[in-house]
Structure formats: C-alpha cells, structure tokens
Scaffold this active site. Structure first.
Site, PDB file in Angstrom:
ATOM      1  N   ASP A 109      39.607  27.970  57.098  1.00 48.97           N
ATOM      2  CA  ASP A 109      39.992  29.320  56.712  1.00 48.97           C
ATOM      3  C   ASP A 109      38.720  30.152  56.591  1.00 48.97           C
ATOM      4  OD1 ASP A 109      41.671  31.373  56.016  1.00 48.97           O
ATOM      5  OD2 ASP A 109      42.689  30.287  54.409  1.00 48.97           O
ATOM      6  N   ASP A 168      23.308  53.344  30.204  1.00 49.49           N
ATOM      7  CA  ASP A 168      24.757  53.396  30.446  1.00 49.49           C
ATOM      8  C   ASP A 168      25.191  52.486  31.596  1.00 49.49           C
ATOM      9  OD1 ASP A 168      23.673  54.710  32.557  1.00 49.49           O
ATOM     10  OD2 ASP A 168      24.921  56.501  32.403  1.00 49.49           O
ATOM     11  N   GLY A 169      24.250  51.767  32.198  1.00 42.36           N
ATOM     12  CA  GLY A 169      24.605  50.816  33.253  1.00 42.36           C
ATOM     13  C   GLY A 169      24.308  51.328  34.652  1.00 42.36           C
ATOM     14  N   GLU A 170      23.964  52.628  34.762  1.00 45.72           N
ATOM     15  CA  GLU A 170      23.662  53.195  36.085  1.00 45.72           C
ATOM     16  C   GLU A 170      22.434  52.498  36.670  1.00 45.72           C
ATOM     17  OE1 GLU A 170      22.162  57.512  36.966  1.00 45.72           O
ATOM     18  OE2 GLU A 170      24.130  57.609  36.008  1.00 45.72           O
ATOM     19  N   ARG A 186      40.167  42.631  52.811  1.00 52.86           N
ATOM     20  CA  ARG A 186      41.556  42.182  52.961  1.00 52.86           C
ATOM     21  C   ARG A 186      42.557  43.325  53.022  1.00 52.86           C
ATOM     22  NH1 ARG A 186      41.144  37.522  48.520  1.00 52.86           N
ATOM     23  NH2 ARG A 186      39.537  38.951  47.811  1.00 52.86           N
ATOM     24  N   LYS A 233      52.906  30.219  55.817  1.00 51.69           N
ATOM     25  CA  LYS A 233      52.698  30.488  54.388  1.00 51.69           C
ATOM     26  C   LYS A 233      53.433  31.745  53.979  1.00 51.69           C
ATOM     27  CE  LYS A 233      48.755  32.868  53.147  1.00 51.69           C
ATOM     28  NZ  LYS A 233      47.305  33.064  52.981  1.00 51.69           N
TER      29      LYS A 233
HETATM   30  C1  R5P Z   1      44.333  35.045  54.209  1.00 51.97           C
HETATM   31  O1  R5P Z   1      44.649  35.830  55.070  1.00 51.97           O
HETATM   32  C2  R5P Z   1      42.974  34.428  54.161  1.00 51.97           C
HETATM   33  O2  R5P Z   1      42.605  33.898  55.407  1.00 51.97           O
HETATM   34  C3  R5P Z   1      42.903  33.349  53.119  1.00 51.97           C
HETATM   35  O3  R5P Z   1      43.810  32.339  53.470  1.00 51.97           O
HETATM   36  C4  R5P Z   1      43.249  33.862  51.753  1.00 51.97           C
HETATM   37  O4  R5P Z   1      42.550  35.040  51.474  1.00 51.97           O
HETATM   38  C5  R5P Z   1      42.917  32.813  50.729  1.00 51.97           C
HETATM   39  O5  R5P Z   1      43.311  33.267  49.481  1.00 51.97           O
HETATM   40  P1  R5P Z   1      43.701  32.254  48.331  1.00 51.97           P
HETATM   41  O6  R5P Z   1      42.625  31.201  48.302  1.00 51.97           O
HETATM   42  O7  R5P Z   1      43.750  33.088  47.085  1.00 51.97           O
HETATM   43  O8  R5P Z   1      45.038  31.694  48.672  1.00 51.97           O
END
Ligand code: R5P
Length: 327
Positions: A231, A50-52, A109, A205
């Site tokens: 980032d 079942d995937g467990e 996030r 943004k």
């Molecule tokens: C936002 O707070 C993060 O630092 C990234 O900029 C974000 O998660 C990037 O997401 P995406 O590539 O979908 O724009």
C-alpha cells in the site's frame, strides 16, 4: 576521471547545491546530505511566544540550487506552514532554483469532490506550495499519480517501491501472492507482482469512516500462499489489518506488509499488535513515533539513497526516471 577532477566536481556540488531541512524529518535530511557528501544547510528556526514561526536561512543562497526537505506529516499544518515559510525565505534570498522535496505529501487523500460541499485539499496545498516559491517538486508516492498535475511546475515523482521491492526480493519468498488491499492500489500491486514474480490478488474494501474499514471479499487465490500486501500509506492500519485477517481466514500462510508511508496514527499500533501479520515494513519518509519504535513491530527502510541520487540528478539536469530502470 582523475582525482583532481573528482575533487573539483565535489567542490562545485558543495558550493552550488544547498539542502535545507524542515523540522519534520531531520534524520532523513541528514542521511540525504551524507549520501551527497554535503552539510545540511544552516537555518535558524524559532517561534514567537504565540507560536508563530520565524525562519532565517544562514547560508548564502544567492544564485544557488536549493532544496528544502519537509514531509507534511504530523503535526501536518505546522509542517506545511514551515515548508511555505522556507520557500518564501529562499525566494526572497534570491535562490536560483528552489525544489520542495516532500517525501510524504499530506492532504493528498482529499483529491476530488466526491460529495457536495467538500474541499479538494490536495489542489489547495499544491497551489500554496507553488505560490510560496517552489520551482519544482520532488515527491515520493503521492497518494494518486494524477496529483502531479495539481502542481503547475515540474514534479519528479519517486516511488518507495524501489527500496521495498529490493528488500522483499532479497527475502526470496516462495509461493508468493501480492495483494492490493483495496482497488485503488491495483496497478502498484501488479508492478510488485511482476518484479517479484508472484501472482496478484485484490481485496475489496469498504470504508465507513476515517478509521473504520472492512475487507469484504478477495479476488484471487490465497490458500497456502505467502502474501505480500502493499500500500502507499498505513494510517490507522485498518486497511491492512482487516485485509490480513480476511486472507488468514481464507488459509494464507505468511503475511508481509510493505508500505511507503508509515503514518501510524490513532490506534494503528494496537491494530497492528493484534493482526496476523508476520512482518511490517515501511520507509523513513515519515519518522516513526516513539510508540512504534518501542514496539519493535515495524521495520524501516531508508529512501535517503534514492532521494539523494534524485537530487544529484536534478541538480545536474540528468534523467531521474532512469533511476527506476533496474527495480
Ligand atoms: C487508501 O486509499 C490508501 O491507499 C490506504 O489504504 C489508506 O489510506 C490506509 O488507511 P488506514 O491505514 O487508516 O486504513
């Protein structure tokens, strides 16, 4: 140190330090073990029909210092549960100390309630990891630094900046402006700017949904400048692509992008294919998808040396933060 002392030290490390690999990133676990000169810990991972998941650790871990390396990347829930099972398994097998090595920590996030009736998944997942048996966490670029406090156990927090900064410094980019593609990343961008000797600019943004963003304004000078955009995560690449288009429209010269975690989900590769970006660099906290690898658009730097060194220092009770003294 004599040769005999060196050999004895290696044997001691070999016997007392165990590193197990979850199925999210075996290549990185292998590279970390290679750096340390020890084999990857033996474990058998199977599934019920079942995937467990069923995991059996095959090495004797009683009284040993154990590390489990697992990025909670796609498929996120499966990798997360696998990590929890590993931790439980090692705890019940009497490991002396268990460190969850989480190069990429998913669910990070959602780290606050910014509207009604939403969860704080970062805290939920941190609780699950501690409850399952982790004594420590070793992570790289948690989405926000304060997530360290979500775990009520010691957290060693590394940053991909160490490898990314070195890479971009070796490129000797002149007229450099480091850009934070959103306000949340300003501190990191400022650090890059100071290490690489560039100016700093910020893009404002607006996010409409998980996959829709619009870079609307720039604070700082970009005309005629070479740009490094940094980032922590590239997910759909909406953030970096939208920011890249804006700075290109405003007269930027070359545009480089550096990010620790290349999630590269949804339409990321299509977005990156069309964006005015000269080079995209991520680290191997998450393995590249087949599509990303085939495209040849993304360069990958390894964090294995940094992770291996951090694991060695944790094992020997040495300073981990001093790793970052010479970025
Ligand atoms: C936002 O707070 C993060 O630092 C990234 O900029 C974000 O998660 C990037 O997401 P995406 O590539 O979908 O724009």
């Amino acid at each position: 140190m004599t040769n005999l002392e060196r050999k004895l030290r290696a044997m001691f490390l070999h016997d007392n330090l165990k590193i197990f690999s979850g199925s999210s990133n075996p290549a990185l676990a292998g590279a970390v073990c290679k750096y340390l000169g020890i084999p990857v810990g033996g474990a058998n991972v199977d599934k019920f029909p079942d995937g467990e998941k069923v995991i059996r650790v095959e090495d004797d871990v009683r009284g040993r210092d154990c590390f489990v390396l697992q990025s909670t990347c796609k498929p996120v829930d499966e990798h997360l549960v696998e990590l929890l099972i590993y931790l439980d398994c090692l705890r019940r097998a009497s490991a002396r100390r268990i460190t969850a090595v989480i190069p990429y920590f998913g669910y990070a996030r959602q780290d606050r309630k910014d509207e009604g009736r939403v969860p704080i998944t970062a805290k939920l997942v941190a609780n699950m990891i501690v409850t399952a048996g982790a004594d420590r966490v070793l992570a790289i670029d948690l989405h926000a630094h304060q997530l360290q406090g979500f775990f009520d156990i010691p957290v060693d927090h590394l940053t991909g900046e160490l490898v990314l900064s070195r890479y971009f410094r070796d490129k000797k980019i002149d007229n450099l402006t480091v850009i934070s593609p959103d306000v949340g990343n300003i501190k990191t961008a400022a650090k890059y700017a100071s290490h690489l000797g560039g100016d700093l600019a910020i893009v404002h943004k607006r996010r409409f949904s998980g996959s829709e963003v619009q870079a609307s304004e720039i604070i700082g000078e970009v005309k005629g400048r070479n740009i490094l955009m940094c980032d922590d995560i590239i997910a759909t690449a909406g953030t970096v692509c939208s920011a890249a288009s804006l700075v290109k429209d405003r007269g930027a010269a070359k545009i480089y992008v550096g990010a620790t975690h290349g999630i590269l989900a949804g339409a990321a590769m299509e977005n990156l294919a069309e964006a005015p970006i000269d080079e995209i660099v991520v680290t191997d906290t998450i393995p590249l998808s087949g599509q990303a690898e085939k495209s040849g658009r993304v360069r990958v730097l390894s964090v294995s040396g940094m992770l291996g060194e951090a694991i060695k220092r944790i094992h020997r009770n040495e300073s981990v933060s001093s790793l970052f003294n010479n970025v």
